[in-house]
Design a protein around this motif. Sequence first.
Motif, PDB file in Angstrom:
ATOM      1  N   UNK A 139     125.395  76.678  70.749  1.00  0.00           N
ATOM      2  CA  UNK A 139     123.911  76.234  69.572  1.00  0.00           C
ATOM      3  C   UNK A 139     124.077  74.817  68.934  1.00  0.00           C
ATOM      4  N   UNK A 140     122.758  73.929  69.673  1.00  0.00           N
ATOM      5  CA  UNK A 140     123.072  72.650  69.340  1.00  0.00           C
ATOM      6  C   UNK A 140     121.627  72.484  68.407  1.00  0.00           C
ATOM      7  N   UNK A 141     121.573  71.315  67.735  1.00  0.00           N
ATOM      8  CA  UNK A 141     120.351  70.872  66.572  1.00  0.00           C
ATOM      9  C   UNK A 141     120.409  69.247  67.265  1.00  0.00           C
ATOM     10  N   UNK A 142     120.005  69.025  67.932  1.00  0.00           N
ATOM     11  CA  UNK A 142     119.939  67.691  69.128  1.00  0.00           C
ATOM     12  C   UNK A 142     118.909  67.366  68.022  1.00  0.00           C
ATOM     13  N   UNK A 143     118.247  65.904  68.729  1.00  0.00           N
ATOM     14  CA  UNK A 143     117.196  65.341  68.840  1.00  0.00           C
ATOM     15  C   UNK A 143     116.056  66.056  68.527  1.00  0.00           C
ATOM     16  N   UNK A 144     116.356  67.047  66.696  1.00  0.00           N
ATOM     17  CA  UNK A 144     115.005  68.397  66.204  1.00  0.00           C
ATOM     18  C   UNK A 144     115.129  69.050  66.686  1.00  0.00           C
ATOM     19  N   UNK A 145     115.995  69.578  68.010  1.00  0.00           N
ATOM     20  CA  UNK A 145     115.430  70.509  68.838  1.00  0.00           C
ATOM     21  C   UNK A 145     116.934  71.377  68.799  1.00  0.00           C
ATOM     22  N   UNK A 146     116.287  73.105  67.472  1.00  0.00           N
ATOM     23  CA  UNK A 146     117.524  73.842  67.663  1.00  0.00           C
ATOM     24  C   UNK A 146     117.782  74.987  68.386  1.00  0.00           C
ATOM     25  N   UNK A 147     118.395  75.537  69.074  1.00  0.00           N
ATOM     26  CA  UNK A 147     118.115  75.867  70.317  1.00  0.00           C
ATOM     27  C   UNK A 147     119.384  76.587  70.911  1.00  0.00           C
ATOM     28  N   UNK A 148     119.601  77.940  71.471  1.00  0.00           N
ATOM     29  CA  UNK A 148     120.666  78.243  71.910  1.00  0.00           C
ATOM     30  C   UNK A 148     120.700  78.833  73.819  1.00  0.00           C
ATOM     31  N   UNK A 149     121.910  78.416  73.988  1.00  0.00           N
ATOM     32  CA  UNK A 149     121.644  77.068  75.278  1.00  0.00           C
ATOM     33  C   UNK A 149     123.121  78.242  76.143  1.00  0.00           C
ATOM     34  N   UNK A 150     122.851  79.103  77.331  1.00  0.00           N
ATOM     35  CA  UNK A 150     123.614  80.012  77.635  1.00  0.00           C
ATOM     36  C   UNK A 150     124.654  79.084  78.852  1.00  0.00           C
TER      37      UNK A 150
END
Length: 321
Positions: free
Chosen positions: A288-299
């Motif tokens: 789970x990332x919240x970097x550079x304003x982009x929150x997303x789940x990465x496989x």
Amino acid sequence: MYQFDFKDVRPSFSGHETFPLRYGWLKKAYDQLYLPPQKSSGKQYESKDAREVFNSEEAISYFGVGKNMVSSIRHWATQMGVINDNQLTDFAFEFFDDEGLDPWLEHTNTLWILHWFIARNPQLVSYFWLFNFFNGSSFSRATFAEEIEDFCAKNELTLPAQTTLKRDIECVIRLYSERSHEMKKGRKAKIDDNLIESPLAELGLIVPIQKQGFFSLNWQNKPSISPNLFLLVLIYFWKTSHTHSSSISLESLLYDPLSPGRIFLLDDYSFIEKIYEAESHFAPYFNWTETTGMRQLIKKADVDLETAYAIIREQFVKEYE
């Protein structure tokens, strides 16, 4: 954002006879269809043909209810995964056998699974629209019907007669909302079958508001959803709707049809809470990332979604032990 294809959908607005699911119905359906397996078969169970059981002249005595309710039991058993192609399913044996995980619906996780089966089924247009496409703050029975008519027209789905649609919408509301409010506001107390609550009312997903005859969806946090169940719905959404994607944005996880945000009615704050609660469970598979304003789940690169789903499901089943 994922776009759902309705091309092969055959809409259904009836079958429930306006009766919402009741406690014990799925267990009754399982018990009437179950056959002990033959030793040579290697199977855990056998199944009678649902058509023979439910169309039998003895069905009323088998189930202990009237003819219309017999039809309703069959409808809900089919829509909630107990019956498929007129046979009992592995899910039915796993959950509703006498030694099953939860034959009497005592575990809230089971109610969430049944809700998931309903909300992800595009044939059940009224339910599918409400939990995957409705974006309003409140609705009445009349505005619900107008929205369904518009939704069917836009997606080239066959619209039922107005009476049939009205009954279907009434069943949606009765399936998910508490009936206690019908006894309030100075009304004369009257106890009848219409005030018997559905098990899914425990989930609190549809709530009456002060404006009489209007309802809203409950988008607050749902503490009863376990991390493993949350991940099951999330991975199922990923492998069916974003098969070739290596990542999914928070926006899609919240608002796409079939997403966990939609299925469980989670706002962004509640969803982030669920992500943090489940982080230790999904750490082997996703970041789970919240970097550079982009929150997303990465496989992760070597992760197979089918394998991850199977492992998480095993962990989920252990919650019943």
